[in-house]
Design a protein around this motif. Structure first.
Motif, PDB file in Angstrom:
ATOM      1  N   ILE A  24     -25.239  13.581  33.090  1.00 57.00           N
ATOM      2  CA  ILE A  24     -26.696  13.560  32.973  1.00 57.00           C
ATOM      3  C   ILE A  24     -27.167  13.998  31.590  1.00 57.00           C
ATOM      4  O   ILE A  24     -28.098  13.438  31.034  1.00 57.00           O
ATOM      5  CB  ILE A  24     -27.365  14.414  34.089  1.00 57.00           C
ATOM      6  CG1 ILE A  24     -28.885  14.261  34.076  1.00 57.00           C
ATOM      7  CG2 ILE A  24     -26.996  15.873  33.978  1.00 57.00           C
ATOM      8  CD1 ILE A  24     -29.371  12.916  34.475  1.00 57.00           C
ATOM      9  N   ARG A  25     -26.525  15.000  31.017  1.00 59.28           N
ATOM     10  CA  ARG A  25     -26.979  15.500  29.714  1.00 59.28           C
ATOM     11  C   ARG A  25     -26.792  14.473  28.608  1.00 59.28           C
ATOM     12  O   ARG A  25     -27.684  14.264  27.787  1.00 59.28           O
ATOM     13  CB  ARG A  25     -26.281  16.813  29.389  1.00 59.28           C
ATOM     14  CG  ARG A  25     -26.783  17.954  30.259  1.00 59.28           C
ATOM     15  CD  ARG A  25     -25.990  19.246  30.059  1.00 59.28           C
ATOM     16  NE  ARG A  25     -26.430  20.274  30.967  1.00 59.28           N
ATOM     17  CZ  ARG A  25     -25.981  20.460  32.194  1.00 59.28           C
ATOM     18  NH1 ARG A  25     -25.064  19.655  32.693  1.00 59.28           N
ATOM     19  NH2 ARG A  25     -26.442  21.434  32.952  1.00 59.28           N
ATOM     20  N   PRO A  42     -33.943  17.202  32.333  1.00 59.02           N
ATOM     21  CA  PRO A  42     -33.359  17.047  33.662  1.00 59.02           C
ATOM     22  C   PRO A  42     -33.147  18.407  34.335  1.00 59.02           C
ATOM     23  O   PRO A  42     -32.732  19.367  33.683  1.00 59.02           O
ATOM     24  CB  PRO A  42     -32.008  16.377  33.381  1.00 59.02           C
ATOM     25  CG  PRO A  42     -32.152  15.726  32.058  1.00 59.02           C
ATOM     26  CD  PRO A  42     -33.102  16.607  31.291  1.00 59.02           C
ATOM     27  N   HIS A  43     -33.482  18.472  35.609  1.00 61.21           N
ATOM     28  CA  HIS A  43     -33.273  19.712  36.360  1.00 61.21           C
ATOM     29  C   HIS A  43     -32.675  19.371  37.729  1.00 61.21           C
ATOM     30  O   HIS A  43     -32.962  18.340  38.313  1.00 61.21           O
ATOM     31  CB  HIS A  43     -34.571  20.523  36.487  1.00 61.21           C
ATOM     32  CG  HIS A  43     -35.735  19.727  37.003  1.00 61.21           C
ATOM     33  ND1 HIS A  43     -36.475  18.875  36.202  1.00 61.21           N
ATOM     34  CD2 HIS A  43     -36.273  19.650  38.227  1.00 61.21           C
ATOM     35  CE1 HIS A  43     -37.434  18.319  36.920  1.00 61.21           C
ATOM     36  NE2 HIS A  43     -37.329  18.766  38.153  1.00 61.21           N
ATOM     37  N   LEU A  44     -31.810  20.245  38.196  1.00 61.51           N
ATOM     38  CA  LEU A  44     -31.098  20.046  39.450  1.00 61.51           C
ATOM     39  C   LEU A  44     -32.063  20.163  40.629  1.00 61.51           C
ATOM     40  O   LEU A  44     -32.792  21.146  40.745  1.00 61.51           O
ATOM     41  CB  LEU A  44     -29.968  21.073  39.589  1.00 61.51           C
ATOM     42  CG  LEU A  44     -29.089  20.948  40.820  1.00 61.51           C
ATOM     43  CD1 LEU A  44     -28.331  19.634  40.830  1.00 61.51           C
ATOM     44  CD2 LEU A  44     -28.126  22.120  40.888  1.00 61.51           C
ATOM     45  N   ARG A  47     -27.746  19.708  45.561  1.00 69.26           N
ATOM     46  CA  ARG A  47     -26.305  19.413  45.559  1.00 69.26           C
ATOM     47  C   ARG A  47     -26.019  18.639  46.847  1.00 69.26           C
ATOM     48  O   ARG A  47     -26.212  19.155  47.939  1.00 69.26           O
ATOM     49  CB  ARG A  47     -25.503  20.695  45.490  1.00 69.26           C
ATOM     50  CG  ARG A  47     -25.728  21.433  44.184  1.00 69.26           C
ATOM     51  CD  ARG A  47     -24.602  22.396  43.897  1.00 69.26           C
ATOM     52  NE  ARG A  47     -24.877  23.165  42.708  1.00 69.26           N
ATOM     53  CZ  ARG A  47     -24.611  22.760  41.464  1.00 69.26           C
ATOM     54  NH1 ARG A  47     -24.064  21.587  41.262  1.00 69.26           N
ATOM     55  NH2 ARG A  47     -24.901  23.525  40.432  1.00 69.26           N
ATOM     56  N   ASP A  52     -24.557  15.421  42.656  1.00 70.96           N
ATOM     57  CA  ASP A  52     -25.701  16.311  42.440  1.00 70.96           C
ATOM     58  C   ASP A  52     -26.907  15.432  42.123  1.00 70.96           C
ATOM     59  O   ASP A  52     -26.789  14.428  41.417  1.00 70.96           O
ATOM     60  CB  ASP A  52     -25.454  17.265  41.271  1.00 70.96           C
ATOM     61  CG  ASP A  52     -24.398  18.306  41.583  1.00 70.96           C
ATOM     62  OD1 ASP A  52     -24.100  18.528  42.767  1.00 70.96           O
ATOM     63  OD2 ASP A  52     -23.864  18.904  40.631  1.00 70.96           O
ATOM     64  N   TRP A  54     -30.344  15.130  40.223  1.00 75.03           N
ATOM     65  CA  TRP A  54     -31.135  15.691  39.126  1.00 75.03           C
ATOM     66  C   TRP A  54     -32.400  14.873  38.973  1.00 75.03           C
ATOM     67  O   TRP A  54     -32.453  13.710  39.354  1.00 75.03           O
ATOM     68  CB  TRP A  54     -30.343  15.633  37.822  1.00 75.03           C
ATOM     69  CG  TRP A  54     -29.173  16.547  37.779  1.00 75.03           C
ATOM     70  CD1 TRP A  54     -27.990  16.399  38.447  1.00 75.03           C
ATOM     71  CD2 TRP A  54     -29.057  17.745  37.030  1.00 75.03           C
ATOM     72  NE1 TRP A  54     -27.141  17.428  38.163  1.00 75.03           N
ATOM     73  CE2 TRP A  54     -27.773  18.276  37.281  1.00 75.03           C
ATOM     74  CE3 TRP A  54     -29.895  18.421  36.152  1.00 75.03           C
ATOM     75  CZ2 TRP A  54     -27.327  19.445  36.706  1.00 75.03           C
ATOM     76  CZ3 TRP A  54     -29.447  19.582  35.573  1.00 75.03           C
ATOM     77  CH2 TRP A  54     -28.180  20.090  35.852  1.00 75.03           C
ATOM     78  N   THR A  56     -35.927  14.076  36.273  1.00 76.82           N
ATOM     79  CA  THR A  56     -36.777  14.227  35.107  1.00 76.82           C
ATOM     80  C   THR A  56     -37.745  13.058  35.115  1.00 76.82           C
ATOM     81  O   THR A  56     -37.545  12.094  35.854  1.00 76.82           O
ATOM     82  CB  THR A  56     -35.980  14.293  33.792  1.00 76.82           C
ATOM     83  OG1 THR A  56     -36.858  14.642  32.726  1.00 76.82           O
ATOM     84  CG2 THR A  56     -35.294  12.984  33.477  1.00 76.82           C
TER      85      THR A  56
END
Length: 64
Positions: A24-25, A42-44, A47, A52, A54, A56
């Motif tokens: 993701i990053r 992006p934020h989780l 899970r 996972d 994410w 944004t």
């Protein structure tokens, strides 16, 4: 997944797109390099058993 808009500026007809990416990053950084205008990082969200989730937000090429 359905939810109400988190901010008034997002409360309009729109599309939700989900992308499956290995990292993701790096996907976030690459999209920024290509000119995507993100509202946040992006934020989780959750899970999940197989991945996972994410989130944004970014604008389309017309700024919508």
């Amino acid at each position: 997944m359905l939810t109400r808009a988190e901010k008034p500026e997002f409360d309009h007809p729109s599309s939700v797109l989900y992308f499956a990416v290995p990292d993701i990053r790096s996907a976030f950084e690459k999209m920024k390099e290509w000119g995507a205008r993100f509202e946040d990082k992006p934020h989780l969200i959750a899970r999940m058993p197989a991945h996972d989730l994410w989130m944004t937000f970014f604008r389309d090429s017309k700024g919508i």
